[in-house]
Design a protein around this motif. Structure first.
Motif, PDB file in Angstrom:
ATOM      1  N   ASP A  49     -11.341  12.110   0.553  1.00  0.00           N
ATOM      2  CA  ASP A  49     -11.948  10.794   0.753  1.00  0.00           C
ATOM      3  C   ASP A  49     -11.095   9.723   0.075  1.00  0.00           C
ATOM      4  O   ASP A  49     -10.141  10.017  -0.659  1.00  0.00           O
ATOM      5  N   ARG A  50     -11.494   8.457   0.282  1.00  0.00           N
ATOM      6  CA  ARG A  50     -10.682   7.352  -0.212  1.00  0.00           C
ATOM      7  C   ARG A  50     -10.592   7.346  -1.735  1.00  0.00           C
ATOM      8  O   ARG A  50      -9.512   7.130  -2.298  1.00  0.00           O
ATOM      9  N   GLY A  51     -11.681   7.625  -2.394  1.00  0.00           N
ATOM     10  CA  GLY A  51     -11.670   7.619  -3.857  1.00  0.00           C
ATOM     11  C   GLY A  51     -10.712   8.679  -4.412  1.00  0.00           C
ATOM     12  O   GLY A  51      -9.967   8.424  -5.361  1.00  0.00           O
ATOM     13  N   THR A  52     -10.763   9.859  -3.822  1.00  0.00           N
ATOM     14  CA  THR A  52      -9.873  10.932  -4.271  1.00  0.00           C
ATOM     15  C   THR A  52      -8.415  10.566  -4.035  1.00  0.00           C
ATOM     16  O   THR A  52      -7.548  10.801  -4.887  1.00  0.00           O
ATOM     17  N   LEU A  53      -8.138   9.974  -2.889  1.00  0.00           N
ATOM     18  CA  LEU A  53      -6.764   9.599  -2.559  1.00  0.00           C
ATOM     19  C   LEU A  53      -6.228   8.545  -3.521  1.00  0.00           C
ATOM     20  O   LEU A  53      -5.078   8.626  -3.971  1.00  0.00           O
ATOM     21  N   GLU A  54      -7.054   7.565  -3.839  1.00  0.00           N
ATOM     22  CA  GLU A  54      -6.603   6.517  -4.764  1.00  0.00           C
ATOM     23  C   GLU A  54      -6.382   7.089  -6.162  1.00  0.00           C
ATOM     24  O   GLU A  54      -5.424   6.716  -6.858  1.00  0.00           O
ATOM     25  N   ALA A  55      -7.245   8.002  -6.574  1.00  0.00           N
ATOM     26  CA  ALA A  55      -7.057   8.651  -7.876  1.00  0.00           C
ATOM     27  C   ALA A  55      -5.767   9.479  -7.883  1.00  0.00           C
ATOM     28  O   ALA A  55      -5.023   9.499  -8.873  1.00  0.00           O
ATOM     29  N   ASP A  56      -5.512  10.162  -6.794  1.00  0.00           N
ATOM     30  CA  ASP A  56      -4.275  10.941  -6.686  1.00  0.00           C
ATOM     31  C   ASP A  56      -3.049  10.031  -6.746  1.00  0.00           C
ATOM     32  O   ASP A  56      -2.028  10.383  -7.348  1.00  0.00           O
ATOM     33  N   ALA A  57      -3.153   8.861  -6.114  1.00  0.00           N
ATOM     34  CA  ALA A  57      -2.030   7.915  -6.121  1.00  0.00           C
ATOM     35  C   ALA A  57      -1.757   7.405  -7.531  1.00  0.00           C
ATOM     36  O   ALA A  57      -0.598   7.280  -7.950  1.00  0.00           O
ATOM     37  N   ILE A  58      -2.829   7.108  -8.280  1.00  0.00           N
ATOM     38  CA  ILE A  58      -2.652   6.644  -9.669  1.00  0.00           C
ATOM     39  C   ILE A  58      -1.986   7.731 -10.503  1.00  0.00           C
ATOM     40  O   ILE A  58      -1.052   7.469 -11.268  1.00  0.00           O
ATOM     41  N   SER A  59      -2.460   8.961 -10.347  1.00  0.00           N
ATOM     42  CA  SER A  59      -1.874  10.081 -11.090  1.00  0.00           C
ATOM     43  C   SER A  59      -0.404  10.276 -10.709  1.00  0.00           C
ATOM     44  O   SER A  59       0.440  10.535 -11.582  1.00  0.00           O
ATOM     45  N   PHE A  60      -0.107  10.123  -9.442  1.00  0.00           N
ATOM     46  CA  PHE A  60       1.273  10.256  -8.967  1.00  0.00           C
ATOM     47  C   PHE A  60       2.175   9.221  -9.619  1.00  0.00           C
ATOM     48  O   PHE A  60       3.275   9.541 -10.101  1.00  0.00           O
ATOM     49  N   CYS A  61       1.725   7.995  -9.648  1.00  0.00           N
ATOM     50  CA  CYS A  61       2.528   6.915 -10.245  1.00  0.00           C
ATOM     51  C   CYS A  61       2.692   7.091 -11.748  1.00  0.00           C
ATOM     52  O   CYS A  61       3.771   6.836 -12.308  1.00  0.00           O
ATOM     53  N   LYS A  75      -3.015   2.075  -1.676  1.00  0.00           N
ATOM     54  CA  LYS A  75      -3.241   1.782  -0.257  1.00  0.00           C
ATOM     55  C   LYS A  75      -2.459   2.748   0.636  1.00  0.00           C
ATOM     56  O   LYS A  75      -2.948   3.204   1.673  1.00  0.00           O
ATOM     57  N   GLY A  76      -1.232   3.066   0.216  1.00  0.00           N
ATOM     58  CA  GLY A  76      -0.395   3.948   1.018  1.00  0.00           C
ATOM     59  C   GLY A  76      -0.970   5.343   1.143  1.00  0.00           C
ATOM     60  O   GLY A  76      -0.862   5.975   2.210  1.00  0.00           O
ATOM     61  N   ALA A  77      -1.606   5.847   0.082  1.00  0.00           N
ATOM     62  CA  ALA A  77      -2.184   7.189   0.128  1.00  0.00           C
ATOM     63  C   ALA A  77      -3.305   7.257   1.163  1.00  0.00           C
ATOM     64  O   ALA A  77      -3.423   8.228   1.923  1.00  0.00           O
ATOM     65  N   LEU A  79      -3.683   5.228   3.789  1.00  0.00           N
ATOM     66  CA  LEU A  79      -3.087   5.085   5.123  1.00  0.00           C
ATOM     67  C   LEU A  79      -2.418   6.373   5.574  1.00  0.00           C
ATOM     68  O   LEU A  79      -2.435   6.696   6.774  1.00  0.00           O
ATOM     69  N   ALA A  80      -1.810   7.108   4.650  1.00  0.00           N
ATOM     70  CA  ALA A  80      -1.161   8.368   5.018  1.00  0.00           C
ATOM     71  C   ALA A  80      -2.180   9.397   5.484  1.00  0.00           C
ATOM     72  O   ALA A  80      -1.910  10.193   6.389  1.00  0.00           O
ATOM     73  N   ALA A  81      -3.354   9.394   4.862  1.00  0.00           N
ATOM     74  CA  ALA A  81      -4.399  10.355   5.234  1.00  0.00           C
ATOM     75  C   ALA A  81      -5.113   9.955   6.513  1.00  0.00           C
ATOM     76  O   ALA A  81      -5.591  10.815   7.263  1.00  0.00           O
ATOM     77  N   PHE A  82      -5.193   8.645   6.784  1.00  0.00           N
ATOM     78  CA  PHE A  82      -5.900   8.155   7.971  1.00  0.00           C
ATOM     79  C   PHE A  82      -4.988   7.215   8.770  1.00  0.00           C
ATOM     80  O   PHE A  82      -5.232   6.006   8.856  1.00  0.00           O
ATOM     81  N   PRO A  83      -3.926   7.744   9.345  1.00  0.00           N
ATOM     82  CA  PRO A  83      -2.935   6.882  10.003  1.00  0.00           C
ATOM     83  C   PRO A  83      -3.476   6.127  11.205  1.00  0.00           C
ATOM     84  O   PRO A  83      -2.959   5.054  11.550  1.00  0.00           O
ATOM     85  N   HIS A  84      -4.492   6.658  11.866  1.00  0.00           N
ATOM     86  CA  HIS A  84      -5.010   6.010  13.064  1.00  0.00           C
ATOM     87  C   HIS A  84      -6.003   4.882  12.750  1.00  0.00           C
ATOM     88  O   HIS A  84      -6.419   4.162  13.661  1.00  0.00           O
ATOM     89  N   ASP A  85      -6.373   4.763  11.483  1.00  0.00           N
ATOM     90  CA  ASP A  85      -7.323   3.726  11.096  1.00  0.00           C
ATOM     91  C   ASP A  85      -6.647   2.610  10.302  1.00  0.00           C
ATOM     92  O   ASP A  85      -7.305   1.892   9.538  1.00  0.00           O
ATOM     93  N   LYS A  88      -8.006  -0.964  10.440  1.00  0.00           N
ATOM     94  CA  LYS A  88      -9.362  -1.124   9.933  1.00  0.00           C
ATOM     95  C   LYS A  88      -9.394  -1.180   8.406  1.00  0.00           C
ATOM     96  O   LYS A  88     -10.430  -1.454   7.813  1.00  0.00           O
ATOM     97  N   PHE A  89      -8.268  -0.922   7.806  1.00  0.00           N
ATOM     98  CA  PHE A  89      -8.203  -0.826   6.345  1.00  0.00           C
ATOM     99  C   PHE A  89      -8.240  -2.223   5.731  1.00  0.00           C
ATOM    100  O   PHE A  89      -7.481  -3.110   6.124  1.00  0.00           O
TER     101      PHE A  89
END
Length: 608
Positions: A49-61, A75-77, A79-85, A88-89
Motif C-alpha cells: 500500500d501507499r504507506g508501506t511504499l513511502e516508508a520503504d522509500a524513506i528507509s531507502f534514502c 512519490k516515485g515508489a 508511482l513505480a508500484a502503480f504505474p497505470h494510476d 490520479k496521483f
C-alpha cells in the motif's frame, strides 16, 4: 502458419496459484516455481500500500545517503508500484504531470543522453559489422600474399581457419568472459576495453607477414567482438526509458548491417591500389570506428543498474538524473530497479543457475528454442555471403573490381532491408517471420547455386547476383533480428543473463563452423552443392521451427512461463493439427471447419 493464439489471463492466474501451492510441498516441480518467480519479477512492488511504499522509500534514502531527494523517492515508489494510476496521483507538480503524460503521448521526448547512449551502441555495432565484413575483400589479396590461394585440402582449410578465427575465440573464450568483465569494470568499461582490443587487433592484422600471424591477430580480435556484442545492447536497454527501449535496442541489428556495408565500401575504396598494400589498409581501416566509440563512451553515464549492483547509490542517482526528464522519474526508476535487483538476488540465493538451465523443463525448452534460432541464423548461410561473397562473385565470372562492387551492394541491401524489422518483429511475430522467410531463403540459395550451371557470362553473373541480393532482402527482416530478440525474452529474468550468454556462444560457435568449413565445402561440392547444402538447412530449420518453436511476441513474463511450460511433444502435435487445419481451410477450401482451441487453454500444462 499462424501461431497458437493468445494466452488467456485467467489461466495464467490460475496456474500461478497452483504454483504457490505446489512450492510448499516437498519435491514440487521447479517448472511450477517459475510462474511465481516471474510474477514477482514482473513488479516486485506489487501488493504494497501507499504507506508501506513511502516508508520503504524513506528507509531507502536513509540507508543510501539520498535523504535530500526523499520527497522524490516517496512519490516515485508509489508511482513505480502503480504505474497505470500516475495521473490520479496527488502531490505532483505541473512539470511532473507533463513529463509522466509524455511517456504515453510523446515518448520520444527524452534527455539527449538517452540518445547519446543509443548512438554509442550503434557505433559499437558499426565496429562489429566492419570487423566481420572487411575480411571479405581482403582475403582476395592475402591468400596470394601468404601462399594459400590454391585449391588443395591444406590451402582451403587454412583459408577457413584464418577467416573464422575471431568466431572461434567468441565461442570458446570471449563470450564467457562477458559477465566477469561487466561485473568488474561495468558496461562502459567493457565496451571501452573491447573496442581497445578490436582497434589494436586491427592494426596487428595490417602488419602480419604470415598466415599464422594473421590467425593469431584475428583470434585476439574475437576478444573484442564477443563482449561488445553482448554488452552494448544491454547497456542501451538498462539506460533507456521503457516506452522506447525496444526501438533503441533494435538499433544494434540495423547498424551492424550498416557496418557490414561500410566494410564492403572500404574494400572497394582500397581495391584498386597495389595488392600487398590494399588488404593491409582494408584490415587496418577498422581501427577508426573503435577509436570513436572509446572517445564517446568516456563521457557517457554508466548504467544505474550496474552502480546499484556495486552499492554506489549516489552515483546511480546521478546517472539516472541524466537519463530521465525529471528527478521524480529518476527516483521512480531507480527505486524500482533496486527492488527488482533485490528480488533477483533473493530468487537466485542457494540455486545453481547453470544446472537450472537444463534441469527445469521450462528453462530447458527456452534453451532449445533459443539455440535453434541462433543455429539457424548461421546455417541459413548468411555469413557465407558476408565472408566469401567476393570470392563467390569471382567464380561467377566478375572481375576483381566488379566483384568488390557487387559485394558492396550486398551489404547495402542488407542494411536497407533491416529497417522493416522495426515494424514486422512486433506485429507479424517472431515465429511467423521465420516461417515466412526461411523457404524464401532456401529458394534464393538454390537460385544462386544453380546459376553456376549457366554459361559463363552475363547470364551467370546476373543469376548469381540476383539470388544473393534477394537472399539479403529476405534475411534482413527475418533471421537477422529475430534470434537475438527471441533469446533475450525467452528466459526467465532470474536466469536471463546466463541463458543469453549460452545462446550467444552457440551463435558464434556455428559462425565459426560455417566460416571454417565453407572453403572446403565449395571445393568438394562446387557452388551448386554448397548453396544447396544451406538451402536444405533452411528447410530443416523451417520444419523444426514449425513444430517446436513457441511464439513470444507481446507476451508478459507470466505468459512466457506458461508458453514454455507446454511440453515440446504437445506443441508439435498441436502444430501438426494446426497445419492440417490450414491446408484444409486454405488449399482445399473447406469453409465449414471448426477452429482449433488455443494451445495454451489446457489445464494440465506442467510436464514431468
Amino acid at each position: 502458419m499462424s501461431s497458437a493464439g493468445p494466452v488467456p489471463k485467467r489461466d495464467v492466474e490460475k496456474e500461478a496459484n497452483v504454483s504457490h501451492e505446489a512450492t510448499s510441498r516437498p519435491g514440487s516441480d521447479r517448472s511450477l516455481d517459475n510462474l511465481d518467480l516471474s510474477a514477482k519479477l514482473q513488479n516486485p512492488l506489487a501488493g504494497r500500500d501507499r504507506g508501506t511504499l513511502e516508508a520503504d522509500a524513506i528507509s531507502f534514502c536513509e540507508t543510501h545517503g539520498l535523504m535530500e531527494y526523499v520527497e522524490d523517492y516517496k512519490k516515485g515508489a508509489v508511482l513505480a508500484a502503480f504505474p497505470h494510476d500516475a495521473e490520479k496521483f496527488d502531490g505532483l507538480t505541473p512539470e511532473e504531470v507533463t513529463a509522466l503524460r509524455n511517456e504515453k503521448t510523446n515518448k520520444w521526448k527524452q534527455p539527449w543522453q538517452v540518445y547519446y547512449i543509443a548512438i554509442i551502441s550503434s557505433m559499437a555495432a558499426v565496429v562489429q559489422g566492419m570487423d566481420e565484413s572487411v575480411v571479405n575483400g581482403a582475403q582476395v589479396f592475402y591468400y596470394a600474399r601468404f601462399g594459400i590461394a590454391g585449391n588443395s585440402n591444406t590451402d582451403v582449410l587454412i583459408q577457413g581457419l584464418v577467416n573464422s578465427a575471431p568466431y572461434l575465440c567468441c565461442a570458446v573464450l570471449s563470450c564467457w568472459l562477458t559477465d566477469p568483465i561487466n561485473r568488474l569494470i561495468g558496461r562502459r568499461g567493457c565496451i571501452f576495453l573491447s573496442c581497445v582490443i578490436a582497434g589494436l587487433a586491427s592494426i596487428w592484422e595490417a602488419f602480419t607477414y604470415s598466415w599464422p600471424q594473421l590467425f593469431v591477430a584475428r583470434f585476439v580480435l574475437g576478444l573484442g567482438i564477443g563482449p561488445k556484442s553482448a554488452t552494448a545492447p544491454i547497456y542501451t536497454a538498462e539506460c533507456s526509458p521503457a516506452p522506447i527501449r525496444g526501438a533503441l535496442v533494435m538499433q544494434w541489428q540495423v547498424w551492424t548491417a550498416f557496418g557490414i556495408a561500410l566494410g564492403d565500401i572500404i574494400s572497394v575504396a582500397f581495391g584498386g591500389i597495389e595488392d600487398n598494400v590494399a588488404w593491409r589498409l582494408m584490415l587496418g581501416s577498422t581501427v577508426v570506428a573503435p577509436i570513436i566509440v572509446c572517445a564517446m563512451i568516456y563521457v557517457a553515464p554508466e548504467s544505474p543498474r550496474w552502480y546499484i549492483s556495486k552499492g554506489r547509490y549516489v552515483d546511480a542517482h546521478a546517472s539516472m538524473l541524466q537519463l530521465r526528464s525529471t528527478p521524480l522519474q529518476a527516483a521512480r526508476d531507480l527505486f524500482y530497479t533496486n527492488a527488482l535487483l533485490e528480488a533477483e538476488a533473493d530468487i537466485q540465493r542457494g540455486r545453481n543457475l547453470a544446472l537450472e538451465l537444463f534441469r527445469v523443463p521450462r528453462n530447458r525448452r527456452a534453451v532449445k528454442a533459443s539455440c535453434l534460432v541462433m543455429f539457424m541464423q548461421q546455417f541459413c548461410g548468411v555469413n557465407v555471403i558476408a565472408y566469401y561473397s567476393t570470392s563467390i562473385f569471382l567464380q561467377a565470372g566478375f572481375s576483381r573490381t566488379s566483384a568488390l562492387l557487387v559485394t558492396m551492394g550486398t551489404g547495402l541491401v542488407n542494411w536497407i532491408f533491416a529497417a522493416p524489422a522495426f515494424y514486422t518483429i512486433d506485429t507479424f511475430g517472431r515465429r511467423n517471420l521465420l516461417l515466412t522467410t526461411l523457404p524464401l531463403l532456401a529458394a534464393c540459395l538454390l537460385l544462386t547455386g544453380f546459376g553456376f550451371w549457366a554459361p559463363e557470362g552475363p547470364a551467370r553473373t546476373g543469376i548469381v547476383t540476383t539470388g544473393i541480393y534477394l537472399f539479403m532482402v529476405f534475411y534482413s527482416p527475418g533471421e537477422g533480428p529475430v534470434p537475438f530478440t527471441y533469446s533475450a525474452e525467452a528466459f526467465p529474468l532470474y536466469i536471463r543473463d546466463l541463458g543469453m550468454s549460452l545462446a550467444t556462444a552457440v551463435c558464434w560457435l556455428f559462425n565459426f563452423v560455417l566460416a571454417i568449413s565453407f572453403p572446403s565445402l565449395l571445393r568438394a561440392f562446387k557452388p551448386q552443392g554448397a548453396f544447396g547444402w544451406y538451402a536444405a538447412w533452411c528447410m530443416i530449420g523451417w520444419v523444426a521451427i514449425l513444430f517446436t518453436l513457441p511464439e513470444t511476441k507481446a507476451l508478459t513474463l507470466e505468459e512466457l512461463d506458461l508458453v514454455f511450460s507446454v511440453p515440446t511433444i504437445r506443441h508439435a502435435k498441436y502444430q501438426l493439427k494446426n497445419s492440417i487445419w490450414h491446408f484444409r481451410r486454405y488449399v482445399l477450401f473447406q469453409r465449414n471447419l471448426k477452429p482449433l482451441a488455443p494451445l495454451y487453454e489446457t489445464k494440465d500444462l506442467v510436464s514431468s
